[in-house]
Design a protein around this motif. Structure first.
Motif, mmCIF file in Angstrom:
data_model
loop_
_atom_site.group_PDB
_atom_site.id
_atom_site.type_symbol
_atom_site.label_atom_id
_atom_site.label_comp_id
_atom_site.label_asym_id
_atom_site.label_seq_id
_atom_site.Cartn_x
_atom_site.Cartn_y
_atom_site.Cartn_z
ATOM 1 N N VAL A 169 -4.950 -22.856 -27.319
ATOM 2 C CA VAL A 169 -4.012 -23.981 -27.286
ATOM 3 C C VAL A 169 -3.582 -24.293 -28.718
ATOM 4 N N LEU A 170 -2.299 -24.346 -28.955
ATOM 5 C CA LEU A 170 -1.809 -24.524 -30.325
ATOM 6 C C LEU A 170 -0.789 -25.655 -30.395
ATOM 7 N N ASP A 171 -1.032 -26.575 -31.320
ATOM 8 C CA ASP A 171 -0.138 -27.720 -31.494
ATOM 9 C C ASP A 171 1.022 -27.304 -32.402
ATOM 10 N N LEU A 172 2.223 -27.470 -31.909
ATOM 11 C CA LEU A 172 3.389 -27.045 -32.706
ATOM 12 C C LEU A 172 3.515 -27.841 -33.996
ATOM 13 N N ALA A 173 2.839 -29.001 -34.046
ATOM 14 C CA ALA A 173 2.892 -29.789 -35.277
ATOM 15 C C ALA A 173 2.011 -29.153 -36.351
ATOM 16 N N GLU A 174 1.120 -28.253 -35.946
ATOM 17 C CA GLU A 174 0.182 -27.686 -36.917
ATOM 18 C C GLU A 174 0.388 -26.216 -37.217
ATOM 19 N N VAL A 175 0.973 -25.507 -36.289
ATOM 20 C CA VAL A 175 1.062 -24.064 -36.527
ATOM 21 C C VAL A 175 2.123 -23.738 -37.577
ATOM 22 N N ASP A 176 1.897 -22.619 -38.253
ATOM 23 C CA ASP A 176 2.876 -22.120 -39.199
ATOM 24 C C ASP A 176 3.894 -21.305 -38.392
ATOM 25 N N TYR A 177 5.117 -21.798 -38.332
ATOM 26 C CA TYR A 177 6.123 -21.140 -37.488
ATOM 27 C C TYR A 177 6.305 -19.665 -37.885
ATOM 28 N N ASP A 178 6.256 -19.435 -39.221
ATOM 29 C CA ASP A 178 6.471 -18.056 -39.685
ATOM 30 C C ASP A 178 5.426 -17.106 -39.104
ATOM 31 N N GLU A 179 4.257 -17.663 -38.872
ATOM 32 C CA GLU A 179 3.166 -16.802 -38.398
ATOM 33 C C GLU A 179 3.383 -16.353 -36.952
ATOM 34 N N TYR A 180 3.996 -17.241 -36.156
ATOM 35 C CA TYR A 180 4.111 -16.942 -34.726
ATOM 36 C C TYR A 180 5.533 -16.669 -34.270
ATOM 37 N N PHE A 181 6.502 -17.144 -35.016
ATOM 38 C CA PHE A 181 7.867 -17.117 -34.480
ATOM 39 C C PHE A 181 8.861 -16.341 -35.332
ATOM 40 N N ILE A 182 8.370 -15.497 -36.223
ATOM 41 C CA ILE A 182 9.277 -14.528 -36.848
ATOM 42 C C ILE A 182 8.935 -13.157 -36.284
ATOM 43 N N THR A 183 7.680 -12.782 -36.456
ATOM 44 C CA THR A 183 7.164 -11.648 -35.685
ATOM 45 C C THR A 183 5.852 -12.124 -35.091
ATOM 46 N N PRO A 184 5.437 -11.562 -33.993
ATOM 47 C CA PRO A 184 4.178 -12.017 -33.404
ATOM 48 C C PRO A 184 3.002 -11.654 -34.303
ATOM 49 N N PRO A 185 2.016 -12.506 -34.399
ATOM 50 C CA PRO A 185 0.867 -12.176 -35.248
ATOM 51 C C PRO A 185 0.073 -11.032 -34.625
ATOM 52 N N LYS A 186 -0.638 -10.314 -35.491
ATOM 53 C CA LYS A 186 -1.524 -9.270 -34.957
ATOM 54 C C LYS A 186 -2.872 -9.918 -34.703
ATOM 55 N N MET A 187 -3.271 -9.920 -33.471
ATOM 56 C CA MET A 187 -4.543 -10.555 -33.149
ATOM 57 C C MET A 187 -5.501 -9.497 -32.639
#
Ligand SMILES: Cc1cc2nc3c(=O)[nH]c(=O)nc-3n(C[C@H](O)[C@H](O)[C@H](O)COP(=O)(O)O)c2cc1C
Ligand code: SF4
Length: 786
Positions: A169-187
């Motif tokens: 669960v991720l709060d959009l107020a806290e996540v770094d947009y670049d990390e998730y919404f430019i390219t998907p992160p490698k998990m």
């Protein structure tokens, strides 16, 4: 070498005459050693220079020298560090390019790699759901956390080792947009130490004030418009879906802002993921229907995720699935009255008495052939002779091999499937109608919703017989379905048809999952068929086991609207209860009927008349309807009196009058019809008013009850369905099933017993018939102002 002579008596003379001799002697004595020593020194010098000299890069031969021709020298040096997964640059990311001097332009157009993480590695698929939310007043945060737990449970179903990591669960107020919404992160997959495939879910409330939503949506928009970033940089994720929360008290409709930010998010994600909407946008109001809507959405999302785990793909989708902007994919077909391009206009072949005898024999001699035995031997076809009542039984004819009506390898099969029909067994078909699609997107339902309360998105349109005994000029079957006066084909058991048509229908509904504008709650409802329109093509009562088929529908509480063409009186007479029984009345007199229906039966007019008699006699047991399809130049002009005669004869509960719909095929002129044959709505209104006047003049007790201008359809009703001055054309479906269950399919109950509540005001005559809760759109999908 010896220098004894120098050390001895006489020191070497510095005399020039002596030196050359001495040097020559020395050279001869030590030349091999000198040469080897020199070579060694030169070699050492070369090696020294090789490692210390700063050399310019070779432009011409760099490719030859590079260990991997596709890598720059720098990359090539790191070959052993390379992982089987793509780097962010491979994915179209925006990391600075190491060897480039100028700005790097990363744009769509190059062949895109959209492989998912597990496709890139050898590890088994494991999916990580990321559940993003935003929340101002804290409701959504709690909802998101509870939702994640429930989702985890439903995905695992008690089994710990499934292909899903615990949802994050991720709060959009806290996540770094670049990390998730430019390219998907490698998990990384902790269990398998392999990559995880990502699936994004969003719970997004809407706020008409500044909030984190604004910066988030702006980020998505900027990413999409950034020329350096690939057009769909999030395409490596498996899919996404959005659920919006809003408040209908303050923002009652979507137009007025209800869940407007969720809608926007859904649109941007469709663009950024390259159309990977895995499930329709859901919307709910937590004070009202939020829980219910969320639960429906969750069920759909869970199913989709399970499918993804098994297949790795989002499955089939209709054209336009996943598109960000609502497209207009409305078919031109309607539910029956369509001009068609019939290629063959040859006169109907009239059956001889010899044919009839063959048919009689069929019931006795039927043998099913090899491959189909498994499914088709359960029932033997009943030899049905619709052509005449006098049959000679004296002459024997040779055995006939029973064929399938629509074999899989036939051109008819190919043509029908191309038109979107799913063929079930060998003679049944199912097709999702344009109103079903329209209702799924909240763009309006068919006239049967306005008149009778049919939910178009829960309505299955099917036929157990693709064949019929007419060749109507306005039929929408495109001249492809088989015709005949007798049933001379293999008969499929009703169970096979029932299961097959439901499966075909649900499959088509599921294909609508990613279509823009499909509403999650309607999609969820559509997964339960509640109505069946037996009116697709062909003649349903032609099917020998129609009553058993109806019983199966009713057992699952699916209502039945059955349309027949008034050519099979014997079958009509034995028909059990249906929810609504239609007879097509395509003309008011013999000549006109011959011209428009082009019947195969010689005694078509007599058959037609007998059907009307049966309807009259049944009018207090079946809810009977005359359906008139107006085709200008064929059956409109000067026929009001003739139609009034027919109404007087059959005394149906309702008379539906509908203008023919034009499908615009290039060859529709083959059937002699053009756009000029399509009446304007005003012309249909004029006709109905004239017919109503004529019926009233005769004191028959009818009135104009309802209209659906959108599909050019008007309903006349018997005053039996007027209570306290109000029309009650709707149907109480639950009551119908209760009566049926209590009294049986032949039971004694009347249409009034399951009459529904009053017809909604917006559907009554003079009000247009469009539900104000739906959004009207034009043919391009653009909203139309009321
Ligand atoms: C300041 C404010 C503005 C809102 N604006 C909208 C709106 O434009 N459209 C809408 O559908 N709901 C709107 N809502 C309703 C919220 O989206 C809804 O109550 C939601 O459940 C709030 O979630 P939260 O408690 O997590 O913040 C608004 C609520 C607030 C407090
Ligand atoms: S009754 Fe059903 S099948 Fe016919 S047009 Fe309406 S929704 Fe479609």
């Amino acid at each position: 070498m010896s220098f004894q002579g120098w050390k001895g008596s006489d020191p070497p003379m510095a005399s020039s005459s002596l030196l050359p001799d001495y040097a020559v002697e020395l050279w001869h004595e030590h030349r091999i050693t000198i040469i080897l020593l020199s070579l060694f020194v030169l070699g050492a010098l070369r090696v020294y220079l090789h490692f210390t000299e700063e050399r310019p890069q070779s432009l011409v031969f760099s490719k030859l020298y590079a260990p991997d021709a596709t890598k720059s020298p720098v990359d090539a040096g790191n070959l052993q560090d390379e992982k089987p997964v793509l780097s962010e640059e491979d994915e179209g990311g925006i990391k600075e390019k190491k060897t480039s001097n100028g700005p790097r332009r990363i744009k769509g157009g190059i062949s895109k790699k959209t492989r998912t993480a597990s496709e890139r590695g050898d590890k088994p698929r494991r999916i990580q759901v990321l559940l993003f939310y935003s929340s101002l007043t804290a409701n959504t945060e709690k909802i998101a956390r509870d939702f994640a737990d429930t989702l985890d449970e439903s995905l695992r179903q008690g089994a710990p080792d499934v292909g899903f990591a615990k949802p994050q669960v991720l709060d959009l107020a806290e996540v770094d947009y670049d990390e998730y919404f430019i390219t998907p992160p490698k998990m990384e997959n902790e269990q398998e130490a392999g990559p995880l495939d990502l699936f994004y879910l969003f719970l997004l409330p809407s706020y008409n004030i500044d909030s984190v939503n604004d910066s988030f949506l702006e980020h998505l928009r900027d990413t999409h418009h950034d020329f350096r970033i690939d057009t769909s940089p999030l395409s490596p994720i498996l899919g996404y879906s959005v659920f919006g929360l809003g408040d209908r008290e303050g923002w009652p409709t979507e137009e007025e802002g209800f869940c407007f930010q969720a809608k926007e998010l859904d649109k941007w994600m469709a663009k950024l993921t390259g159309r990977k909407r895995a499930f329709p946008l859901g919307m709910g109001d937590w004070k009202r229907d939020g829980k219910e809507r969320l639960s429906e959405w969750q069920t759909g999302v869970t199913e989709t995720l399970k499918l993804l785990e098994q297949t790795g793909s989002l499955g089939e989708g209709v054209k336009g699935s996943g598109d960000p902007i609502e497209s207009d994919d409305e078919d031109v077909e309607d539910d029956g009255e369509m001009l068609f391009d019939e290629s063959s206009d040859a006169p109907a072949k009239t059956k001889t008495s010899g044919d009839l005898e063959d048919v009689e024999d069929l019931g006795r001699i039927i043998q099913l052939s090899g491959a189909d035995k498994g499914t088709k031997q359960a029932r033997v076809p009943i030899a049905v002779d619709f052509t005449t009542e006098t049959k000679s039984k004296t002459r024997k004819t040779p055995p006939v091999v029973i064929k399938e009506m629509v074999p899989k390898n036939s051109p008819t099969y190919a043509s029908l499937t191309k038109q979107g029909y799913s063929i079930v067994g060998s003679h049944s078909g199912v097709k999702i109608c344009r109103w079903t699609k329209s209702a799924l997107r909240g763009r309006g339902s068919c006239y049967k919703y306005s008149f009778y309360g049919i939910n178009s998105h829960q309505c299955m349109e099917t036929t157990p017989s693709l064949s019929c005994s007419n060749k109507c000029v306005f039929c929408w079957r495109h001249g492809t379905n088989p015709v005949g006066t007798t049933w001379r084909w293999v008969v499929d058991p009703p169970e096979l048809i029932f299961d097959g048509v439901k499966e075909g229908h649900y499959k088509k509904i599921k294909m609508m999952r990613g279509v823009p504008g499909v509403r999650a709650e309607r999609f969820a409802e559509a997964m339960r068929i509640r109505h069946c329109a037996l009116s697709l093509v062909g003649e349903p009562i032609f099917y020998p086991h129609i009553n058993e088929f109806l019983a199966m529908l009713h057992a699952e509480r699916i209502s039945s609207f059955l349309v027949c063409n008034a050519q099979h009186p014997d079958q009509l007479a034995t028909l059990k209860h249906v929810t609504q029984l239609y007879v097509s009345i395509d003309a008011s007199n013999r000549e006109s009927l011959r011209r428009i229906d082009r019947p195969l039966h010689r005694d078509f007019w007599e058959r037609f008349q007998r059907c009307l008699d049966i309807l009259r006699e049944r009018r207090f047991r079946q809810r009977t309807v005359f359906r008139l399809t107006l085709v200008k130049g064929f059956n409109v002009e000067d026929e009001v009196t003739g139609y009034a005669d027919l109404v007087e004869k059959g005394l149906p509960c309702f008379v539906e009058v509908k203008g023919v719909t034009y499908c615009g095929t290039s060859t529709s002129s083959n059937a002699g019809l053009t756009m000029a044959n399509v009446p304007f709505y005003q012309e249909v209104c004029d006709f109905v008013v004239a017919l109503n006047d004529e019926l009233n003049r005769r004191g028959l007790g009818y009135g104009i009850a309802a209209e659906h201008a959108h599909s050019c359809c008007i309903l006349l009703a018997s005053e039996r369905f007027k209570v306290d001055g109000k029309w009650h054309t709707l149907i109480d479906y639950d009551k119908f099933f209760e009566l049926l269950e209590a009294k049986g399919p032949d039971g004694d109950f009347s249409p009034e017993d399951y009459m529904g509540p009053a017809t909604p005001e917006w559907a009554t005559w003079g009000n247009g018939g469009f539900d104000p809760r739906d959004q009207r759109v034009d043919r391009k999908g653009k909203p139309i102002e009321a």
